[in-house]
Design a protein around this motif. Structure first.
Motif, PDB file in Angstrom:
ATOM      1  N   GLU A 291       0.826  -1.205   0.000  1.00 14.98           N
ATOM      2  CA  GLU A 291       0.000   0.000   0.000  1.00 14.98           C
ATOM      3  C   GLU A 291       0.864   1.259   0.000  1.00 14.98           C
ATOM      4  OE1 GLU A 291      -2.054  -3.489   1.240  1.00 14.98           O
ATOM      5  OE2 GLU A 291      -0.362  -2.558   2.284  1.00 14.98           O
ATOM      6  N   LEU A 292       1.901   1.261   0.809  1.00 12.14           N
ATOM      7  CA  LEU A 292       2.813   2.403   0.873  1.00 12.14           C
ATOM      8  C   LEU A 292       3.563   2.563  -0.461  1.00 12.14           C
ATOM      9  CD1 LEU A 292       4.016   4.648   2.643  1.00 12.14           C
ATOM     10  CD2 LEU A 292       5.719   3.004   3.411  1.00 12.14           C
ATOM     11  N   SER A 293       3.968   1.454  -1.042  1.00 10.42           N
ATOM     12  CA  SER A 293       4.628   1.498  -2.344  1.00 10.42           C
ATOM     13  C   SER A 293       3.713   2.124  -3.396  1.00 10.42           C
ATOM     14  CB  SER A 293       5.024   0.077  -2.777  1.00 10.42           C
ATOM     15  OG  SER A 293       5.527   0.075  -4.097  1.00 10.42           O
ATOM     16  N   ALA A 294       2.453   1.697  -3.423  1.00  8.57           N
ATOM     17  CA  ALA A 294       1.495   2.235  -4.402  1.00  8.57           C
ATOM     18  C   ALA A 294       1.261   3.722  -4.189  1.00  8.57           C
ATOM     19  CB  ALA A 294       0.184   1.469  -4.320  1.00  8.57           C
ATOM     20  N   GLU A 295       1.275   4.169  -2.931  1.00 11.74           N
ATOM     21  CA  GLU A 295       1.107   5.600  -2.657  1.00 11.74           C
ATOM     22  C   GLU A 295       2.337   6.384  -3.104  1.00 11.74           C
ATOM     23  OE1 GLU A 295      -0.064   8.606   1.031  1.00 11.74           O
ATOM     24  OE2 GLU A 295       0.256   6.487   1.456  1.00 11.74           O
ATOM     25  N   HIS A 296       3.496   5.874  -2.770  1.00  9.15           N
ATOM     26  CA  HIS A 296       4.740   6.565  -3.130  1.00  9.15           C
ATOM     27  C   HIS A 296       4.924   6.623  -4.645  1.00  9.15           C
ATOM     28  CE1 HIS A 296       9.174   7.490  -2.376  1.00  9.15           C
ATOM     29  NE2 HIS A 296       9.031   7.453  -3.671  1.00  9.15           N
ATOM     30  N   TYR A 297       4.727   5.505  -5.301  1.00  8.33           N
ATOM     31  CA  TYR A 297       4.962   5.406  -6.738  1.00  8.33           C
ATOM     32  C   TYR A 297       3.654   5.475  -7.528  1.00  8.33           C
ATOM     33  CZ  TYR A 297       9.680   3.913  -5.418  1.00  8.33           C
ATOM     34  OH  TYR A 297      10.944   3.851  -4.893  1.00  8.33           O
ATOM     35  N   ALA A 298       2.704   6.290  -7.079  1.00 13.71           N
ATOM     36  CA  ALA A 298       1.368   6.363  -7.682  1.00 13.71           C
ATOM     37  C   ALA A 298       1.417   6.584  -9.188  1.00 13.71           C
ATOM     38  CB  ALA A 298       0.542   7.457  -7.006  1.00 13.71           C
TER      39      ALA A 298
ATOM     40  N   ALA B 192      15.744  15.245   4.977  1.00 11.68           N
ATOM     41  CA  ALA B 192      16.960  16.056   5.102  1.00 11.68           C
ATOM     42  C   ALA B 192      16.651  17.483   4.690  1.00 11.68           C
ATOM     43  CB  ALA B 192      18.076  15.483   4.233  1.00 11.68           C
ATOM     44  N   GLU B 193      17.389  18.411   5.281  1.00 14.44           N
ATOM     45  CA  GLU B 193      17.148  19.835   5.052  1.00 14.44           C
ATOM     46  C   GLU B 193      18.469  20.530   4.766  1.00 14.44           C
ATOM     47  OE1 GLU B 193      14.279  22.186   7.658  1.00 14.44           O
ATOM     48  OE2 GLU B 193      16.241  22.872   8.390  1.00 14.44           O
ATOM     49  N   GLY B 194      18.398  21.507   3.869  1.00 15.71           N
ATOM     50  CA  GLY B 194      19.574  22.307   3.580  1.00 15.71           C
ATOM     51  C   GLY B 194      19.329  23.199   2.383  1.00 15.71           C
ATOM     52  N   PRO B 195      20.267  24.087   2.101  1.00 19.61           N
ATOM     53  CA  PRO B 195      20.153  24.932   0.910  1.00 19.61           C
ATOM     54  C   PRO B 195      20.113  24.065  -0.348  1.00 19.61           C
ATOM     55  CG  PRO B 195      21.880  25.747   2.357  1.00 19.61           C
ATOM     56  CD  PRO B 195      21.469  24.391   2.869  1.00 19.61           C
ATOM     57  N   GLU B 196      19.065  24.236  -1.139  1.00 23.04           N
ATOM     58  CA  GLU B 196      18.895  23.468  -2.376  1.00 23.04           C
ATOM     59  C   GLU B 196      19.091  21.973  -2.149  1.00 23.04           C
ATOM     60  OE1 GLU B 196      20.897  25.228  -5.747  1.00 23.04           O
ATOM     61  OE2 GLU B 196      20.492  27.244  -4.981  1.00 23.04           O
ATOM     62  N   ALA B 197      18.553  21.467  -1.036  1.00 28.39           N
ATOM     63  CA  ALA B 197      18.759  20.069  -0.639  1.00 28.39           C
ATOM     64  C   ALA B 197      18.341  19.083  -1.721  1.00 28.39           C
ATOM     65  CB  ALA B 197      18.008  19.778   0.657  1.00 28.39           C
ATOM     66  N   ILE B 198      17.301  19.384  -2.463  1.00 26.80           N
ATOM     67  CA  ILE B 198      16.809  18.440  -3.472  1.00 26.80           C
ATOM     68  C   ILE B 198      17.860  18.217  -4.552  1.00 26.80           C
ATOM     69  CG2 ILE B 198      15.049  18.066  -5.253  1.00 26.80           C
ATOM     70  CD1 ILE B 198      13.129  19.688  -3.341  1.00 26.80           C
ATOM     71  N   SER B 199      18.380  19.288  -5.127  1.00 24.33           N
ATOM     72  CA  SER B 199      19.378  19.122  -6.186  1.00 24.33           C
ATOM     73  C   SER B 199      20.703  18.599  -5.626  1.00 24.33           C
ATOM     74  CB  SER B 199      19.585  20.420  -6.968  1.00 24.33           C
ATOM     75  OG  SER B 199      20.088  21.435  -6.131  1.00 24.33           O
TER      76      SER B 199
ATOM     77  N   PRO C  37      10.620  19.991  -5.783  1.00 15.97           N
ATOM     78  CA  PRO C  37       9.906  20.490  -4.606  1.00 15.97           C
ATOM     79  C   PRO C  37       8.507  19.896  -4.434  1.00 15.97           C
ATOM     80  CG  PRO C  37      10.947  22.295  -5.786  1.00 15.97           C
ATOM     81  CD  PRO C  37      11.101  21.068  -6.640  1.00 15.97           C
ATOM     82  N   GLU C  38       7.774  19.719  -5.536  1.00 11.63           N
ATOM     83  CA  GLU C  38       6.430  19.146  -5.441  1.00 11.63           C
ATOM     84  C   GLU C  38       6.504  17.698  -4.962  1.00 11.63           C
ATOM     85  OE1 GLU C  38       7.628  20.518  -8.389  1.00 11.63           O
ATOM     86  OE2 GLU C  38       6.757  22.497  -8.041  1.00 11.63           O
ATOM     87  N   ALA C  39       7.454  16.945  -5.509  1.00  9.67           N
ATOM     88  CA  ALA C  39       7.630  15.547  -5.098  1.00  9.67           C
ATOM     89  C   ALA C  39       8.009  15.464  -3.623  1.00  9.67           C
ATOM     90  CB  ALA C  39       8.679  14.862  -5.959  1.00  9.67           C
ATOM     91  N   ALA C  40       8.914  16.317  -3.175  1.00 14.00           N
ATOM     92  CA  ALA C  40       9.314  16.318  -1.765  1.00 14.00           C
ATOM     93  C   ALA C  40       8.126  16.624  -0.866  1.00 14.00           C
ATOM     94  CB  ALA C  40      10.440  17.318  -1.531  1.00 14.00           C
ATOM     95  N   ALA C  41       7.330  17.613  -1.251  1.00 13.72           N
ATOM     96  CA  ALA C  41       6.154  17.986  -0.454  1.00 13.72           C
ATOM     97  C   ALA C  41       5.142  16.849  -0.390  1.00 13.72           C
ATOM     98  CB  ALA C  41       5.506  19.242  -1.026  1.00 13.72           C
TER      99      ALA C  41
ATOM    100  N   GLU D 129       6.023  13.444  -0.914  1.00 15.01           N
ATOM    101  CA  GLU D 129       6.645  12.227  -0.403  1.00 15.01           C
ATOM    102  C   GLU D 129       6.945  12.257   1.096  1.00 15.01           C
ATOM    103  OE1 GLU D 129       8.965  10.943  -4.522  1.00 15.01           O
ATOM    104  OE2 GLU D 129      10.110  11.812  -2.857  1.00 15.01           O
ATOM    105  N   ILE D 130       7.424  13.363   1.606  1.00 14.73           N
ATOM    106  CA  ILE D 130       7.790  13.409   3.028  1.00 14.73           C
ATOM    107  C   ILE D 130       6.623  13.006   3.919  1.00 14.73           C
ATOM    108  CG2 ILE D 130       8.528  14.913   4.935  1.00 14.73           C
ATOM    109  CD1 ILE D 130      10.367  16.343   2.845  1.00 14.73           C
ATOM    110  N   PRO D 131       5.401  13.528   3.708  1.00 15.52           N
ATOM    111  CA  PRO D 131       4.283  13.109   4.569  1.00 15.52           C
ATOM    112  C   PRO D 131       3.855  11.646   4.393  1.00 15.52           C
ATOM    113  CG  PRO D 131       3.766  15.180   3.455  1.00 15.52           C
ATOM    114  CD  PRO D 131       5.021  14.639   2.837  1.00 15.52           C
ATOM    115  N   ILE D 132       4.248  11.018   3.305  1.00 13.14           N
ATOM    116  CA  ILE D 132       3.963   9.589   3.138  1.00 13.14           C
ATOM    117  C   ILE D 132       4.758   8.781   4.166  1.00 13.14           C
ATOM    118  CG2 ILE D 132       4.278   7.594   1.587  1.00 13.14           C
ATOM    119  CD1 ILE D 132       3.681   9.504  -0.759  1.00 13.14           C
ATOM    120  N   TYR D 133       5.953   9.230   4.479  1.00 15.12           N
ATOM    121  CA  TYR D 133       6.850   8.487   5.359  1.00 15.12           C
ATOM    122  C   TYR D 133       6.948   9.046   6.779  1.00 15.12           C
ATOM    123  CZ  TYR D 133       8.212   5.873   1.278  1.00 15.12           C
ATOM    124  OH  TYR D 133       8.190   5.051   0.186  1.00 15.12           O
ATOM    125  N   PHE D 134       6.595  10.322   6.945  1.00 13.04           N
ATOM    126  CA  PHE D 134       6.744  10.952   8.266  1.00 13.04           C
ATOM    127  C   PHE D 134       5.485  11.702   8.662  1.00 13.04           C
ATOM    128  CE2 PHE D 134      11.112  10.650   6.677  1.00 13.04           C
ATOM    129  CZ  PHE D 134      11.771  10.124   7.780  1.00 13.04           C
TER     130      PHE D 134
END
Length: 155
Positions: A45-52, A77-84, A122-126, A128-133
């Motif tokens: 179920e978590l896999s299907a949500e993450h990889y919808a 993780a957090e930091g300046p331009e953390a995603i890239s 940024p959209e993916a991070a916003a 995905e993070i709540p899926i796991y935390f």
């Protein structure tokens, strides 16, 4: 520069190969701040949500089989331009094509067993993070080292 949060998953292959500490230390050594961390088992179920966006694609069953095959370590993780920053550190999806010095370039030779996941924007991070935390599982804090990692005008 934008202060960002991103999701990182240390995937089952990396956990089984006992690379989790090495991979986590690379992100910490880079200067990223860990604001969430947990060992968990990804369910179907978590896999299907993450990889919808991939559920209906022909390769999804193999992706689900892999991500649910063993524990993962979820990291926020957090930091300046953390995603890239994280995406650059991971390297190309296929370990055989990844540059030396990247996680996949140093430790991987597979496209599917590619050790780590990182949010791709940024959209993916916003999403995905709540899926796991849960919100209460993310910790806001000031690192005593932050002044030595990045200049104030870069935060």
């Amino acid at each position: 520069m934008a202060l960002e949060r991103t999701l990182i998953l240390i995937k089952p292959d990396a956990v089984q190969r006992r690379l989790a500490g090495t991979i986590l230390s690379r992100f910490e050594n880079k200067g990223l701040k860990i604001v969430g961390l947990k060992l968990m088992q990804v369910t179907k179920e978590l896999s299907a949500e993450h990889y919808a966006e991939h559920v209906e694609k022909p390769f999804y069953p193999l992706l689900e089989e892999f991500i649910t095959s063993g524990p993962v370590i979820a990291i926020a993780a957090e930091g300046p331009e953390a995603i890239s920053v994280v995406r650059s550190m991971m390297g190309s999806t296929n370990g055989r094509e990844s540059a030396p010095g990247t996680i996949r370039g140093d430790f991987g030779v597979s496209r599917q067993m590619n050790l780590v996941h990182g949010s791709d924007g940024p959209e993916a991070a916003a999403r995905e993070i709540p899926i796991y935390f849960k919100p209460e599982e993310l910790v806001d804090y000031e690192s005593s080292l932050s002044a030595w990692v990045c200049a104030d005008d870069e935060k």
